[in-house]
Design an enzyme around this catalytic site. Structure first.
Site, PDB file in Angstrom:
ATOM      1  N   THR A  30      47.203 -24.691  -1.423  1.00 61.13           N
ATOM      2  CA  THR A  30      46.147 -23.587  -1.369  1.00 61.13           C
ATOM      3  C   THR A  30      46.889 -22.232  -1.514  1.00 61.13           C
ATOM      4  OG1 THR A  30      46.867 -23.310   1.142  1.00 61.13           O
ATOM      5  CG2 THR A  30      45.102 -24.902   0.492  1.00 61.13           C
ATOM      6  N   CYS A  34      51.664 -19.879   6.392  1.00 62.60           N
ATOM      7  CA  CYS A  34      51.325 -20.017   7.722  1.00 62.60           C
ATOM      8  C   CYS A  34      52.738 -19.934   8.861  1.00 62.60           C
ATOM      9  CB  CYS A  34      50.750 -21.248   8.043  1.00 62.60           C
ATOM     10  SG  CYS A  34      49.194 -21.555   7.006  1.00 62.60           S
ATOM     11  N   CYS A  38      50.599 -22.693  13.266  1.00 67.06           N
ATOM     12  CA  CYS A  38      49.114 -22.508  13.028  1.00 67.06           C
ATOM     13  C   CYS A  38      48.097 -23.626  13.406  1.00 67.06           C
ATOM     14  CB  CYS A  38      49.090 -22.384  11.277  1.00 67.06           C
ATOM     15  SG  CYS A  38      47.489 -21.935  10.749  1.00 67.06           S
ATOM     16  N   ARG A  63      49.994 -16.206  -0.242  1.00 67.12           N
ATOM     17  CA  ARG A  63      49.054 -15.015   0.589  1.00 67.12           C
ATOM     18  C   ARG A  63      49.331 -15.487   1.981  1.00 67.12           C
ATOM     19  NH1 ARG A  63      45.028 -17.683  -2.070  1.00 67.12           N
ATOM     20  NH2 ARG A  63      43.350 -18.340  -0.756  1.00 67.12           N
ATOM     21  N   CYS A  65      48.274 -16.538   5.823  1.00 71.25           N
ATOM     22  CA  CYS A  65      46.888 -17.147   6.308  1.00 71.25           C
ATOM     23  C   CYS A  65      46.229 -16.212   7.001  1.00 71.25           C
ATOM     24  CB  CYS A  65      47.371 -18.113   7.116  1.00 71.25           C
ATOM     25  SG  CYS A  65      46.261 -19.195   8.158  1.00 71.25           S
ATOM     26  N   CYS A  68      46.282 -17.612  11.219  1.00 70.34           N
ATOM     27  CA  CYS A  68      47.417 -17.551  12.162  1.00 70.34           C
ATOM     28  C   CYS A  68      48.202 -16.156  11.990  1.00 70.34           C
ATOM     29  CB  CYS A  68      48.600 -18.678  12.069  1.00 70.34           C
ATOM     30  SG  CYS A  68      49.206 -18.797  10.486  1.00 70.34           S
ATOM     31  N   ASP A 437      80.280  -2.823  36.760  1.00 73.09           N
ATOM     32  CA  ASP A 437      78.862  -2.474  37.053  1.00 73.09           C
ATOM     33  C   ASP A 437      78.597  -2.686  38.675  1.00 73.09           C
ATOM     34  OD1 ASP A 437      76.159  -0.859  36.349  1.00 73.09           O
ATOM     35  OD2 ASP A 437      75.714  -2.858  37.287  1.00 73.09           O
TER      36      ASP A 437
END
Length: 493
Positions: A30, A34, A38, A63, A65, A68, A437
């Site tokens: 695809t 992701c 996802c 590119r 998703c 998600c 401290d």
């Protein structure tokens, strides 16, 4: 982690959100990448590829998703606790240094040649500084497109793009749609009134009580305040002043920004994330501390404590010296007085913020008579301010922690407690441990952990997460800093 295929496959199969930001899953069929968590149907194993950063996945032609939103996941927690050159470079890129000074400027600040830095970053995160900055610009652009009504030209400018053409091209490449389409599809609320409202992601679990309680209790009036359920403060940004309001929400921290120059949005977000320790991996310190039978029930009761830091490193360094041997409220009052006298004015139409905390240069040039503290501490404040102003001490996101500790030790009057507090709250060192401290001493006594050398020896088992151990030690006593602030209670202080 990239080389451990079995572990990565298990994380993807189990949709393990702990791996979000550590690694990114790309799908060859695809061309989408992701988060491991996802919710989409998982691809066949032969179609899976793993990348150590969103920028590396984008460089490989994938590119983001749309389901998600992997580009919006918390940053890799590795950059939060490491101090090598790659970690320092990633923190500076997050501050927008490449957008302002270019990749060559980033390399110069780190003391490396550009070729060396590119080689190191490509080996570590799969992309060079320019590609990493490009991925960050794309993520900032998406956030502004979806959460504000700013014109697209102003969005491009605020995200760090040099031109509208570059902005349109990168958004299309990364998100497979135009900026206008992104805004049309967005269901987010639109910001009005000149402010920018964003949601800052973090890894669960997240315990806000001591984090916001500490920031509210130590706030310097006029510079910081707790109002309307939010910690609000002024910001000294590269191109001018700004303000930020940080409010804990369900699964995120709401960040409402006002900046005098839109180019400072990236830097402002980075400083707010650092102040709240939002890029931390809470599971690593929890697991380490849970191995100690004294800490185990405390961690189980309140998991996900973070270290309250400061948005401005030089400011905290100076305020740490001011706070030597005096109460938190008294130190805040002194800091507020310095801001009124030497700080720059800030407009705040939504509250009572009035001043930036003075720059190191302003304090170095201050009249000692205007510093309401003992003479030796005055000398230390001025000496430290001068060292910060001329670069002998660096407490910024690109600092080398070991070198900074050595430089601080050379400033007259700066002792081990001050150094460790600066390391913990300005540098972000997760292993800082101010053993002397008062809060640490009281907490250790309450938990019967010993004191002095005995406590130092006991703490070796908590490394490299001793700053988180400090949060549990501080929280072992009843104190306003350990509770989520109440507006009325804070006003009465």
């Amino acid at each position: 982690m990239i080389g451990n295929e079995e572990r990565l496959q298990a994380a993807v199969a189990g949709r393990d959100a702990r791996f979000d930001g550590w690694v990114f899953l790309a799908v060859t069929s695809t061309r989408i990448y992701c988060r491991p968590s996802c919710p989409a149907v998982k691809p066949k194993r032969e179609n899976q590829r793993f990348y150590p950063s969103a920028a590396a996945a984008q460089e490989a032609g994938y590119r983001a998703c749309k389901r998600c939103r992997p580009d919006a996941s918390p940053g890799s927690p590795a950059w939060d606790w490491r101090t090598d050159v790659c970690a320092r470079a990633m923190r500076l890129i997050g501050e927008g240094v490449v957008d302002r000074d270019g990749a060559a400027g980033l390399a110069k600040r780190l003391g490396y040649s550009l070729r060396q830095l590119e080689r190191l970053l490509i080996a570590e995160v799969g992309a060079g500084p320019a590609a990493l900055a490009r991925a960050q610009r794309a993520q900032v652009a998406r956030t502004l497109i979806e959460s504000t009504d700013l014109p697209m030209g102003q969005v491009a400018f605020a995200a760090g793009f040099a031109s509208i053409r570059a902005f349109n091209r990168v958004v299309a490449d990364v998100f497979a749609c135009s900026p206008t389409e992104l805004r049309t599809k967005s269901n987010g609320a639109v910001t009005g009134g000149g402010a920018i409202t964003l949601r800052l992601a973090y890894r669960e679990p997240f315990e806000p009580s001591n984090l916001f309680g500490h920031l509210a209790a130590a706030s310097a009036p006029g510079v910081e305040e707790w109002a309307g359920g939010a910690y609000r403060r002024t910001l000294r940004l590269p191109h001018g002043p700004g303000t930020a309001a940080l409010r804990p929400g369900p699964g995120y921290v709401e960040c409402r920004l006002r900046v005098s120059d839109l180019r400072d949005v990236t830097a402002a977000v980075a400083r707010c994330r650092r102040a709240l320790d939002l890029d931390a991996d809470p599971h690593a310190p929890m697991e380490a501390l849970s191995n100690d039978p004294v800490f185990a029930p405390l961690v189980a009761k309140t998991p996900g404590r973070r270290v309250p830091r400061k948005a401005d490193g030089p400011e905290y360094a100076i305020r740490a010296v001011i706070g030597q041997q005096i109460a938190t409220a008294s130190a805040a009052t002194v800091a507020a007085g310095l801001a009124e006298r030497y700080g720059e004015a800030v407009e705040d139409p939504e509250g009572g913020l009035r001043r930036l905390f003075p720059s190191p240069e302003a304090i170095a040039a201050a009249d000692p008579a205007h510093l309401p503290m003992p003479g030796r501490r005055k000398a230390t404040v001025i000496a430290l301010a001068q060292a910060l102003a001329d670069g002998r001490v660096d407490v910024g996101p690109g600092a080398d922690w070991a070198e900074t500790r050595e430089a601080l030790a050379r400033v007259p009057g700066v002792g081990p407690w001050t150094i460790e507090m600066i390391a913990m709250r300005a540098l972000g060192d997760p292993d800082a441990f101010p053993v002397k401290d008062l809060g640490v001493i009281k907490g250790a006594a309450h938990l019967e952990l010993g004191a002095g050398r005995a406590l130092e020896a006991r703490s070796q088992a908590w490394r490299p997460w001793r700053s988180y151990a400090v949060q549990y030690l501080w929280a072992s006593s009843e104190h306003p800093t350990n509770r989520l602030p109440n507006d009325e209670e804070v006003s009465a202080r």
